[in-house]
Design an enzyme around this catalytic site. Structure first.
Site, short mmCIF file in Angstrom:
data_model
loop_
_atom_site.label_atom_id
_atom_site.label_comp_id
_atom_site.label_asym_id
_atom_site.label_seq_id
_atom_site.Cartn_x
_atom_site.Cartn_y
_atom_site.Cartn_z
N PRO A 1 0.82 -1.23 0.00
CA PRO A 1 0.00 0.00 0.00
C PRO A 1 0.85 1.27 0.00
CG PRO A 1 -0.55 -1.42 1.88
CD PRO A 1 0.65 -2.01 1.23
N GLU B 1 -24.06 10.55 19.12
CA GLU B 1 -22.71 10.04 19.45
C GLU B 1 -22.72 9.29 20.79
OE1 GLU B 1 -20.71 9.95 17.13
OE2 GLU B 1 -21.75 11.41 15.87
N ASP C 1 -23.50 5.46 8.88
CA ASP C 1 -23.57 4.29 9.77
C ASP C 1 -24.26 3.12 9.06
OD1 ASP C 1 -22.48 5.86 11.77
OD2 ASP C 1 -24.43 6.45 12.56
N GLY D 1 2.64 4.73 0.99
CA GLY D 1 3.18 5.32 2.22
C GLY D 1 3.77 4.34 3.21
N THR D 2 4.10 3.13 2.75
CA THR D 2 4.63 2.13 3.70
C THR D 2 6.16 2.10 3.72
OG1 THR D 2 4.15 0.55 1.95
CG2 THR D 2 2.68 0.55 3.85
N LYS E 1 8.30 2.14 0.60
CA LYS E 1 8.95 1.50 -0.54
C LYS E 1 10.07 2.38 -1.09
CE LYS E 1 4.92 0.94 -2.60
NZ LYS E 1 4.04 1.40 -1.51
#
Ligand code: ATP
Length: 500
Positions: A113, A340, A414, A115-116, A118
Site C-alpha cells: 500500500p 454520538e 452508519d 506510504g509504507t 517502498k
C-alpha cells in the site's frame, strides 16, 4: 523574458494565426520553419525534447549520487528489510558473485500500500550498496507518441551507467515508482502500441544487464497493484524477487513513531506505545504526518513540548481530516450529542474501555464522531464481533429516535458501514442463509442484509431504552466541552450508575 511578455507574445501569435486563417492564408507552409525553431529553442536551452530528466539522489540529500537514507531510518518492515538485504548481497560481494558464477539479480519488486516505505527502502538499498540512485515514475514514460516511452527507458539505463561511471561507483539502482503504469499486461491499454513498445524496451534492458559489465544495474520497482503487471516482467531474470511491504503492525508502528519522534520534544504524558495501539491501519506516512501535526498543534498553542492531547487531536485530523467551519444550530448539536452518546454507550457495552473519545466538533463531512480503540492487528472476526460492530453502528440513529422521536440523515454513513458488515457476515457463511455463492440473487441479498440489521436494531433499542436518562445526563457535559475523552465518559457513566 518575464511571464507577462511571454503571455503577450503567445496571445499575439494566436491572434495573428486566427486573422491569417480568416483572410484565407495557407499556413501549412509555416509548419516546418516553426517546428524547427521550437526544436532549436529547446536544444539551445539544453533540453532534449524527446527525453525528460530523471531524478538522481543528489536532489534528495545524498552525496555523489548516493542517497543519505539508511535502513535504520525505516521502521516496522523487518521482514521486507531482511529479504531486501539478502537480495542485495550480490551488489556488495565485490567480485565474489562473478567468481561463483552467480547471475546478477536484475530486479526487486516492492509491493504494498501507499506510504509504507517502498521509496525509503530503495534509497536505503542504494546507500547500503554505495550505488548511485535514479528515480522515475511509470507515468513519465507514458506518452501519446509511439517510441517516446521506449527511448526514455533506454535513456534511463544509459544515464544510470554514465552517472555511476562519473561518480566512480560500481553499481546503480534505478527506482521505478508506479511500475504498474509502465508494466501493465500487454494489450490492455487503448493506445497499446506505445505501452507495449515501452514495456518491451524495459524487458530488453533487463536482458541487457550482464554480470561482466563494469557497472551493475539493479531495478527496484514499486507498485500498489502487482496483480496488474505483465507476467513477462515477473519471471526470474527480470523482477527476480517480490518483497511485500505491508502496513505496519503495532510493534512496527511503535518503531516508526520512535524514529519520527527523534528531535521532537515529547511531554511526560505521551506514551508512544499507547499511540501505536490507537493507530491500527496507519501507514508510515500517516505516522510521520501525525507527529508533525502534533508538533504544529503545540506550536499553535505556544507550548514548548508536544502533549498527549496534541497527539490525540493529530490522530483525529489524520483519520478524519481538518476541522470544518460549519456551525450546526443548537438543535442539531443536541441531536449530534445524543447520536454520538448512543454509539458510545453500546461501544462500552460490547467492549468495555473501547471508547477513546467522543466529540461533536465537525470534521470533513462528520458533525460528530466517536473514536474507538482499534481491535489491534486483528485479521479475523467472529460472528459475535461482527454482530456487535453492527450494534455500535446502528446505536446513533436509535438514540436519536428514542429521545427525539425521529431519526435523521446523520445516520447515512452508519447504515453504509452496517451494510458492509452484514455483507461480510453473509459471504463468510455467518448469516442464517449459511454458505452462499458470490452469485446470490440481489433481492435475497438485500433481504438478508435488512434482516440482520433490523434484528440488531431491536437489541440496541431494548438496551438504550433503559439508558435514556444516562444519555440525557451526560449530553450537557458533551455539549459544553465539545469533546469527552474515553476516561471522562466512563467516569460520567459510573457516577450516573452510582447515583441511580
Ligand atoms: P507510495 O507507494 O505512495 O509511493 P511509499 O511506500 O514509497 O509510498 P515512502 O515514499 O517511502 O512510501 O514514504 C513516505 C514517507 O512516509 C517517508 O518519507 C517517511 O517519512 C514515512 N514512512 C513511510 N514508511 C515508513 C517506515 N516504514 N519507517 C519510517 N518512515 C516511514
Amino acid at each position: 523574458m518575464s511571464n507577462w511578455i511571454k503571455e503577450m507574445a503567445v496571445g499575439a501569435g494566436a491572434a495573428a494565426i486566427v486573422v491569417a486563417l480568416i483572410l484565407g492564408f495557407d499556413l501549412s507552409l509555416l509548419f516546418l520553419p516553426v517546428s524547427l525553431a521550437v526544436l532549436a529553442g529547446l536544444v539551445l536551452k539544453g533540453r532534449n525534447p524527446w527525453q525528460e530528466g530523471f531524478k538522481t539522489s543528489g536532489a534528495s540529500g545524498g552525496e555523489n549520487g548516493v542517497p543519505a537514507v539508511t535502513f535504520d531510518e525505516i521502521g516496522g518492515q523487518e521482514m521486507a528489510k531482511r529479504e531486501f538485504l539478502e537480495a542485495l548481497t550480490f551488489l556488495k560481494s565485490d567480485g565474489m558473485a562473478l567468481q561463483l558464477g552467480i547471475r546478477p539479480l536484475k530486479g526487486i519488486l516492492l509491493a504494498g500500500p501507499p506510504g509504507t516505505g517502498k521509496t525509503l527502502l530503495a534509497k536505503a538499498a542504494a546507500h547500503y550498496t554505495g550505488s548511485v540512485f535514479l528515480t522515475a515514475a511509470g507515468s513519465q514514460f507514458v506518452q501519446m507518441y509511439a517510441g517516446v516511452g521506449a527511448s526514455r527507458v533506454r535513456q534511463l539505463f544509459k544515464e544510470a551507467r554514465s552517472l555511476a561511471e562519473k561518480e566512480g561507483k560500481r553499481s546503480a539502482i534505478i527506482f521505478l515508482d508506479e511500475i504498474d503504469v509502465l508494466g501493465a499486461k500487454r494489450g490492455r491499454h487503448e493506445s497499446h502500441l506505445e505501452y507495449d513498445q515501452t514495456l518491451n524496451e524495459l524487458l530488453a534492458q533487463f536482458d541487457g544487464v550482464k554480470s561482466e559489465h563494469s557497472v551493475q544495474v539493479l531495478v527496484v520497482g514499486a507498485t500498489n497493484r502487482s496483480d496488474l503487471l505483465d507476467p513477462a516482467l515477473m519471471r526470474p531474470g527480470r523482477f527476480d524477487r517480490i518483497v511485500r511491504v505491508d502496513l505496519p503492525d503495532r510493534k512496527g508502528r511503535l518503531h516508526i513513531l520512535q524514529i519520527h519522534a527523534r528531535g521532537k520534544p515529547l511531554g511526560s504524558d505521551v506514551d508512544l506505545e499507547k499511540v501505536a495501539a490507537e493507530t491500527h491501519g496507519f501507514s508510515g506516512a500517516h505516522l510521520e504526518s501525525l507527529l508533525n501535526e502534533a508538533a504544529i498543534n503545540a506550536l499553535r498553542q505556544g507550548e514548548p513540548t508536544i502533549s498527549a492531547q496534541h497527539i490525540s487531536d493529530a490522530i483525529e485530523k489524520v483519520m478524519l481530516g481538518e476541522r470544518s467551519n460549519r456551525v450546526p444550530s443548537p438543535k442539531e448539536r443536541e441531536r449530534v450529542a445524543y447520536h454520538e452518546l448512543g454509539h458510545a454507550l453500546i461501544s462500552e457495552k460490547v467492549r468495555p474501555k473501547s471508547v477513546v473519545s467522543i466529540t461533536i466538533a465537525s470534521r470533513n463531512n462528520a458533525l460528530g464522531y466517536i473514536r474507538q480503540r482499534p481491535q489491534d492487528d486483528q485479521y479475523l472476526y467472529t460472528k459475535d464481533e461482527l454482530v456487535e460492530a453492527i450494534q455500535v453502528c446502528v446505536a446513533g440513529s436509535i438514540s436519536e429516535e428514542l429521545i427525539l422521536g425521529q431519526r435523521s440523515t446523520g445516520g447515512a454513513g452508519d447504515i453504509e458501514q452496517a451494510t458492509d458488515l452484514a455483507k461480510k457476515m453473509i459471504y463468510s457463511g455467518l448469516s442464517p442463509l449459511g454458505i452462499v455463492s458470490a452469485e446470490l440473487p440481489k433481492n435475497i441479498l438485500h433481504k438478508a442484509i435488512a434482516d440482520l440489521i433490523r434484528k440488531q436494531e431491536e437489541v440496541v433499542k431494548t438496551y438504550l431504552s433503559a439508558h435514556i436518562p444516562t444519555i440525557k445526563k451526560i449530553a450537557p457535559l458533551l455539549l459544553e466541552q465539545e469533546t469527552l475523552s474515553g476516561d471522562e465518559f466512563r467516569s460520567s457513566l459510573s457516577q450516573k450508575e452510582e447515583a441511580s
